[in-house]
Scaffold this motif. Structure first.
Motif, PDB file in Angstrom:
ATOM      1  N   LEU A   1      -6.544  -0.058   9.325  1.00 19.68           N
ATOM      2  CA  LEU A   1      -7.084  -0.423   8.303  1.00 19.68           C
ATOM      3  C   LEU A   1      -7.868  -1.646   8.232  1.00 19.68           C
ATOM      4  O   LEU A   1      -8.923  -1.998   7.604  1.00 19.68           O
ATOM      5  CB  LEU A   1      -6.111  -0.810   7.241  1.00 19.68           C
ATOM      6  N   HIS A   2      -7.807  -2.485   9.345  1.00 15.37           N
ATOM      7  CA  HIS A   2      -8.604  -3.477   9.783  1.00 15.37           C
ATOM      8  C   HIS A   2      -9.627  -3.414  10.506  1.00 15.37           C
ATOM      9  O   HIS A   2     -11.021  -4.004  10.520  1.00 15.37           O
ATOM     10  CB  HIS A   2      -7.791  -4.749  10.524  1.00 15.37           C
TER      11      HIS A   2
ATOM     12  N   GLN B   1     -13.459   5.855   5.861  1.00 11.09           N
ATOM     13  CA  GLN B   1     -14.056   6.052   7.323  1.00 11.09           C
ATOM     14  C   GLN B   1     -12.972   6.904   8.008  1.00 11.09           C
ATOM     15  O   GLN B   1     -13.406   7.603   8.792  1.00 11.09           O
ATOM     16  CB  GLN B   1     -14.215   4.633   7.801  1.00 11.09           C
ATOM     17  N   GLN B   2     -11.599   6.471   7.918  1.00 10.59           N
ATOM     18  CA  GLN B   2     -10.641   7.157   8.338  1.00 10.59           C
ATOM     19  C   GLN B   2     -10.501   8.632   8.121  1.00 10.59           C
ATOM     20  O   GLN B   2     -10.345   9.517   9.043  1.00 10.59           O
ATOM     21  CB  GLN B   2      -9.374   6.465   8.124  1.00 10.59           C
TER      22      GLN B   2
ATOM     23  N   GLU C   1       1.035  -1.348   0.120  1.00  9.67           N
ATOM     24  CA  GLU C   1       0.167   0.044  -0.050  1.00  9.67           C
ATOM     25  C   GLU C   1       0.537   0.989  -0.212  1.00  9.67           C
ATOM     26  O   GLU C   1       2.108   1.180   0.777  1.00  9.67           O
ATOM     27  CB  GLU C   1      -0.782   0.128   1.501  1.00  9.67           C
TER      28      GLU C   1
ATOM     29  N   TYR D   1     -10.935   0.421  10.094  1.00  8.47           N
ATOM     30  CA  TYR D   1     -11.716   1.344   9.395  1.00  8.47           C
ATOM     31  C   TYR D   1     -11.406   1.398   7.758  1.00  8.47           C
ATOM     32  O   TYR D   1     -10.276   1.018   7.680  1.00  8.47           O
ATOM     33  CB  TYR D   1     -11.377   2.817   9.832  1.00  8.47           C
ATOM     34  N   THR D   2     -11.916   1.781   6.853  1.00  8.44           N
ATOM     35  CA  THR D   2     -11.714   1.847   5.636  1.00  8.44           C
ATOM     36  C   THR D   2     -11.102   3.265   5.592  1.00  8.44           C
ATOM     37  O   THR D   2     -11.195   4.098   6.155  1.00  8.44           O
ATOM     38  CB  THR D   2     -12.896   1.912   4.586  1.00  8.44           C
ATOM     39  N   LEU D   3     -10.232   3.783   4.320  1.00  5.68           N
ATOM     40  CA  LEU D   3      -9.738   4.687   4.279  1.00  5.68           C
ATOM     41  C   LEU D   3     -10.926   5.903   4.308  1.00  5.68           C
ATOM     42  O   LEU D   3     -10.537   7.106   4.874  1.00  5.68           O
ATOM     43  CB  LEU D   3      -9.163   4.877   3.010  1.00  5.68           C
TER      44      LEU D   3
END
Length: 136
Positions: free
Chosen positions: A62-63, A69-70, A22, A65-67
């Motif tokens: 990342l486990h 959501q972050q 990533e 929240y999604t990007l």
């Protein structure tokens, strides 16, 4: 070159715990970009997240929240009233999760009897404002 183009240029691939590669933006890069583009680190991190680049400080989220959501957390504001046992712990968790702005309120100062049960209290903070200490 604009901020997004610069972020995309300097982000480096890093292997994540699940084995995927990533694009990651290190914390020191965030701070340098904030200075260079006359903005704050929060803005740099939001732009990165909205464009699929992970600020390293949130890579382990990342486990959970999604990007998207972050980024939403970084754009959010939360008020915490009372910074003792529960409020101090909540403040710590919200901060580490990535809530962008915390409004902290407590009129009290730390006392000896807070040491064993209030996360934000340390010996050197006895007599200090709970709100000021939490902000720092």
């Amino acid at each position: 070159m604009d901020l997004l183009a610069t972020i995309e240029q300097i982000a480096l691939p890093k292997q994540m715990p699940d084995g995927s590669l990533e694009p990651i933006l290190a914390s020191e890069q965030v701070q340098r970009l904030a200075v260079r583009f006359n903005t704050d680190g929060r803005t740099v991190e939001i732009i990165a997240l909205e464009n699929g680049i992970i600020p390293e400080r949130y890579s382990r989220n990342l486990h959970t929240y999604t990007l998207v959501q972050q980024a939403r957390l970084l754009k959010s504001s939360v008020a915490v009233i009372g910074l003792g046992g529960l409020g101090g712990t909540v403040t710590e968790c919200l901060s580490r999760a990535g809530v962008g702005k915390l409004v902290l309120a407590d009129h009290d100062e730390f006392e000896d009897h807070n040491l064993n049960r209030q996360l934000l209290c340390t010996q050197d903070l006895i007599g200090s404002s709970k709100a000021q200490s939490a902000a720092e």
